[in-house]
Design a protein around this motif. Structure first.
Motif, PDB file in Angstrom:
ATOM      1  N   PHE A 197      35.462  37.747  47.171  1.00  0.00           N
ATOM      2  CA  PHE A 197      34.319  37.311  47.735  1.00  0.00           C
ATOM      3  C   PHE A 197      32.987  36.259  47.986  1.00  0.00           C
ATOM      4  CE2 PHE A 197      31.501  36.146  51.208  1.00  0.00           C
ATOM      5  CZ  PHE A 197      31.249  34.675  51.670  1.00  0.00           C
ATOM      6  N   ALA A 198      32.026  37.709  46.949  1.00  0.00           N
ATOM      7  CA  ALA A 198      31.207  37.401  46.610  1.00  0.00           C
ATOM      8  C   ALA A 198      31.196  36.738  45.625  1.00  0.00           C
ATOM      9  CB  ALA A 198      29.760  38.597  46.688  1.00  0.00           C
ATOM     10  N   LEU A 199      32.331  36.791  44.181  1.00  0.00           N
ATOM     11  CA  LEU A 199      31.682  36.111  43.398  1.00  0.00           C
ATOM     12  C   LEU A 199      32.808  34.582  43.190  1.00  0.00           C
ATOM     13  CD1 LEU A 199      32.645  39.214  41.311  1.00  0.00           C
ATOM     14  CD2 LEU A 199      30.874  38.056  40.445  1.00  0.00           C
ATOM     15  N   PHE A 200      32.496  34.340  44.358  1.00  0.00           N
ATOM     16  CA  PHE A 200      33.357  32.864  44.531  1.00  0.00           C
ATOM     17  C   PHE A 200      35.036  33.792  43.898  1.00  0.00           C
ATOM     18  CE2 PHE A 200      28.948  32.401  44.598  1.00  0.00           C
ATOM     19  CZ  PHE A 200      29.046  31.403  45.869  1.00  0.00           C
ATOM     20  N   LEU A 201      35.443  34.395  44.391  1.00  0.00           N
ATOM     21  CA  LEU A 201      37.352  34.060  43.587  1.00  0.00           C
ATOM     22  C   LEU A 201      38.198  34.610  44.891  1.00  0.00           C
ATOM     23  CD1 LEU A 201      35.930  36.697  40.162  1.00  0.00           C
ATOM     24  CD2 LEU A 201      36.505  33.945  41.135  1.00  0.00           C
ATOM     25  N   GLU A 202      37.921  34.551  46.208  1.00  0.00           N
ATOM     26  CA  GLU A 202      38.936  34.809  46.833  1.00  0.00           C
ATOM     27  C   GLU A 202      39.495  34.377  46.982  1.00  0.00           C
ATOM     28  OE1 GLU A 202      35.682  31.788  49.269  1.00  0.00           O
ATOM     29  OE2 GLU A 202      35.645  33.350  47.308  1.00  0.00           O
ATOM     30  N   ASN A 203      39.946  32.396  46.847  1.00  0.00           N
ATOM     31  CA  ASN A 203      40.666  31.377  46.315  1.00  0.00           C
ATOM     32  C   ASN A 203      41.613  31.418  45.023  1.00  0.00           C
ATOM     33  OD1 ASN A 203      40.793  31.201  48.933  1.00  0.00           O
ATOM     34  ND2 ASN A 203      39.184  30.439  48.876  1.00  0.00           N
ATOM     35  N   THR A 204      41.102  32.601  43.702  1.00  0.00           N
ATOM     36  CA  THR A 204      41.388  31.986  42.720  1.00  0.00           C
ATOM     37  C   THR A 204      42.619  32.456  42.924  1.00  0.00           C
ATOM     38  OG1 THR A 204      39.014  31.769  42.052  1.00  0.00           O
ATOM     39  CG2 THR A 204      41.196  32.924  40.683  1.00  0.00           C
ATOM     40  N   ASP A 205      43.698  31.694  42.492  1.00  0.00           N
ATOM     41  CA  ASP A 205      45.009  32.229  41.844  1.00  0.00           C
ATOM     42  C   ASP A 205      45.493  33.287  41.428  1.00  0.00           C
ATOM     43  OD1 ASP A 205      46.418  30.589  43.517  1.00  0.00           O
ATOM     44  OD2 ASP A 205      46.334  29.491  41.755  1.00  0.00           O
ATOM     45  N   SER A 206      44.972  34.102  40.423  1.00  0.00           N
ATOM     46  CA  SER A 206      44.652  34.926  39.675  1.00  0.00           C
ATOM     47  C   SER A 206      43.976  35.820  40.414  1.00  0.00           C
ATOM     48  CB  SER A 206      43.526  35.275  37.899  1.00  0.00           C
ATOM     49  OG  SER A 206      44.651  34.384  37.566  1.00  0.00           O
ATOM     50  N   TYR A 207      43.346  36.148  41.269  1.00  0.00           N
ATOM     51  CA  TYR A 207      43.017  37.214  41.539  1.00  0.00           C
ATOM     52  C   TYR A 207      43.457  37.473  43.297  1.00  0.00           C
ATOM     53  CZ  TYR A 207      40.467  36.844  37.950  1.00  0.00           C
ATOM     54  OH  TYR A 207      39.491  37.116  36.188  1.00  0.00           O
ATOM     55  N   ASN A 208      44.475  36.619  43.637  1.00  0.00           N
ATOM     56  CA  ASN A 208      44.460  36.357  45.414  1.00  0.00           C
ATOM     57  C   ASN A 208      46.049  37.243  45.449  1.00  0.00           C
ATOM     58  OD1 ASN A 208      45.750  35.417  47.606  1.00  0.00           O
ATOM     59  ND2 ASN A 208      44.378  33.926  47.576  1.00  0.00           N
ATOM     60  N   LEU A 209      45.459  38.020  45.902  1.00  0.00           N
ATOM     61  CA  LEU A 209      47.082  39.114  46.388  1.00  0.00           C
ATOM     62  C   LEU A 209      48.013  38.019  47.330  1.00  0.00           C
ATOM     63  CD1 LEU A 209      45.811  42.318  47.703  1.00  0.00           C
ATOM     64  CD2 LEU A 209      47.515  41.753  45.148  1.00  0.00           C
ATOM     65  N   GLU A 210      47.778  37.448  47.717  1.00  0.00           N
ATOM     66  CA  GLU A 210      48.991  36.289  48.566  1.00  0.00           C
ATOM     67  C   GLU A 210      50.007  35.385  47.194  1.00  0.00           C
ATOM     68  OE1 GLU A 210      47.574  34.252  51.144  1.00  0.00           O
ATOM     69  OE2 GLU A 210      46.567  35.919  52.071  1.00  0.00           O
ATOM     70  N   THR A 211      49.336  35.153  46.065  1.00  0.00           N
ATOM     71  CA  THR A 211      50.300  34.506  45.100  1.00  0.00           C
ATOM     72  C   THR A 211      50.294  34.829  43.988  1.00  0.00           C
ATOM     73  OG1 THR A 211      47.491  33.333  44.616  1.00  0.00           O
ATOM     74  CG2 THR A 211      48.795  32.808  46.027  1.00  0.00           C
ATOM     75  N   ASN A 212      49.776  36.290  43.565  1.00  0.00           N
ATOM     76  CA  ASN A 212      49.807  37.257  42.104  1.00  0.00           C
ATOM     77  C   ASN A 212      49.965  38.542  42.646  1.00  0.00           C
ATOM     78  OD1 ASN A 212      49.726  37.858  39.698  1.00  0.00           O
ATOM     79  ND2 ASN A 212      48.293  36.297  39.284  1.00  0.00           N
ATOM     80  N   ARG A 213      51.108  39.219  43.044  1.00  0.00           N
ATOM     81  CA  ARG A 213      51.076  40.783  42.422  1.00  0.00           C
ATOM     82  C   ARG A 213      50.818  41.162  41.667  1.00  0.00           C
ATOM     83  NH1 ARG A 213      57.052  42.238  41.248  1.00  0.00           N
ATOM     84  NH2 ARG A 213      56.240  44.226  40.877  1.00  0.00           N
ATOM     85  N   ASN A 214      49.800  40.604  40.522  1.00  0.00           N
ATOM     86  CA  ASN A 214      48.963  41.279  39.620  1.00  0.00           C
ATOM     87  C   ASN A 214      47.473  40.989  39.459  1.00  0.00           C
ATOM     88  OD1 ASN A 214      51.236  42.583  38.322  1.00  0.00           O
ATOM     89  ND2 ASN A 214      51.536  40.727  37.436  1.00  0.00           N
ATOM     90  N   ALA A 215      47.042  40.352  40.556  1.00  0.00           N
ATOM     91  CA  ALA A 215      45.987  39.502  40.814  1.00  0.00           C
ATOM     92  C   ALA A 215      44.286  41.015  41.008  1.00  0.00           C
ATOM     93  CB  ALA A 215      45.436  39.523  42.823  1.00  0.00           C
TER      94      ALA A 215
END
Length: 388
Positions: A197-215
């Motif tokens: 969240f603090a890095l503005f990455l909460e909605n980035t696909d690469s780091y989002n567990l809902e869209t990427n199992r390797n987040a």
């Protein structure tokens, strides 16, 4: 037209402060209010961070809060050298891009209202910048709304140019002040989701567990620069078989093709006054928290810091002797604070004027400067103290 002329006249009345050079031994004071995880966030590129620290280094924090920021004029050649672009043929373009980055990436604050609603506020760092290839100074105007975050330095961290100017990635620059804030604690535990969240990455696909199992693995490698160590891997398998929570083991730095450590944490350890490793904690079957392990480097670049630490240690020893010899001492050594879970308490140590004057003399500085450098606080009845 009249209104624009009046505004121009008002701007002309603004105080002007000229900065001719930068002292690489002078620390920038960074308010801890800027690093309140879950509440305040901002993200810049490498040169954007360096410009922000340059501004912080030269602010006169003793000014009254009622006074407006002056207009600052920075010698362009000094800025080029500070940014490491003095010999770059595109230095004016690089500077322009850095200023745009600082101007466009606002400081955002999230607050929970009494009604339960969440309020978002955004603050621009700058209101104006101007420079020319045939003029001497870069002119900057700092946004007045940002003043509480730059001037109200009740708690702050000192960051040195010779450290942060060695950081060559955006993530290294982002993490360094956070880690410097807590280095004396030895470790810092934070949730992975809070960091995203603090890095503005909460909605980035690469780091989002809902869209990427390797987040999370992507986050560990690309953002932190760590990968699971053999010890941690073996322990995880063993804990799974025994149906218990795994013990924590430090993870390894990621490495380049030549096997040299790289990435965020390795870069901070290599280039600054602190060294940092990390382990990753599981809750159930999922990774949920990062634990950073922190310490100062013990090398010649830290002579000044070690001198301050030795004085603090000496002060503490004096107070402990006094406490043992006088059971009626009114020194309160433990004060419970609303701190993170890794900090159960804070110790207060009080200092006499004699001790302060003695050590100020040993360090060849005034009593006032010594109090400032040691970050001593003062009680209502005039006694100086420090939190440990």
């Amino acid at each position: 037209s009249k209104e624009r002329n009046n505004m121009s006249k008002e701007e002309d009345k603004k105080e002007l402060v000229l900065i001719e050079n930068f002292n690489n031994s002078k620390c920038a004071r960074v308010s801890q209010d800027l690093y309140a995880l879950n509440r305040v966030r901002f993200r810049l590129n490498v040169h954007g961070y360096r410009l922000l620290y340059a501004i912080a280094q030269n602010l006169d924090t003793s000014r009254s809060a009622d006074l407006e920021f002056p207009e600052y004029g920075y010698d362009l050649q000094a800025i080029f050298e500070y940014l490491g672009i003095k010999d770059n043929g595109r230095r004016f373009e690089v500077l322009d891009n850095a200023l745009k980055n600082l101007g466009e990436n606002m400081l955002t604050v999230r607050e929970v209202k009494k009604t339960g609603g969440i309020r978002w506020s955004g603050y621009a760092w700058l209101t104006k910048y101007q420079f020319s290839s045939d003029e001497k100074y870069l002119m900057l105007r700092i946004n007045e709304d940002i003043k509480p975050f730059l001037m109200k330095l009740k708690q702050y961290t000192l960051v040195r140019p010779q450290d942060y100017l060695n950081l060559n990635s955006e993530y290294q620059n982002w993490f360094y002040p956070y880690l410097k804030n807590v280095v004396k604690l030895g470790q810092w535990k934070v949730s992975i989701e809070d960091l995203k969240f603090a890095l503005f990455l909460e909605n980035t696909d690469s780091y989002n567990l809902e869209t990427n199992r390797n987040a999370n693995n992507n986050f560990f490698k690309r953002v932190l620069g760590i990968q699971i160590s053999e010890k941690a891997k073996i322990e995880n398998l063993k804990a799974t078989r025994e149906k218990r929570k795994p013990k924590l083991y430090e993870w390894d730095y990621t490495t380049d093709r030549q096997g040299k450590p790289n990435g965020t944490l390795a870069g901070i350890t290599e280039g600054t006054d602190i060294k940092v490793t990390a382990s990753v904690e599981k809750t159930g079957r999922a990774y949920t928290h990062i634990i950073f392990y922190l310490s100062y480097h013990n090398n010649k670049r830290l002579d000044e810091l070690k001198a301050v630490q030795e004085i603090e240690k000496d002060f503490g020893a004096v107070q402990e002797r006094q406490k043992r010899s006088n059971k009626t001492s009114d020194i309160k050594t433990i004060v419970q604070e609303n701190m993170p879970e890794i900090i159960p308490s804070v110790r207060l140590v009080y200092y006499t004027d004699f001790q302060i004057e003695k050590h100020a003399k040993e360090m060849k500085m005034s009593k006032t400067l010594f109090i400032e450098q040691m970050r001593l606080k003062r009680t209502d009845d005039g006694r100086y103290y420090k939190e440990f």
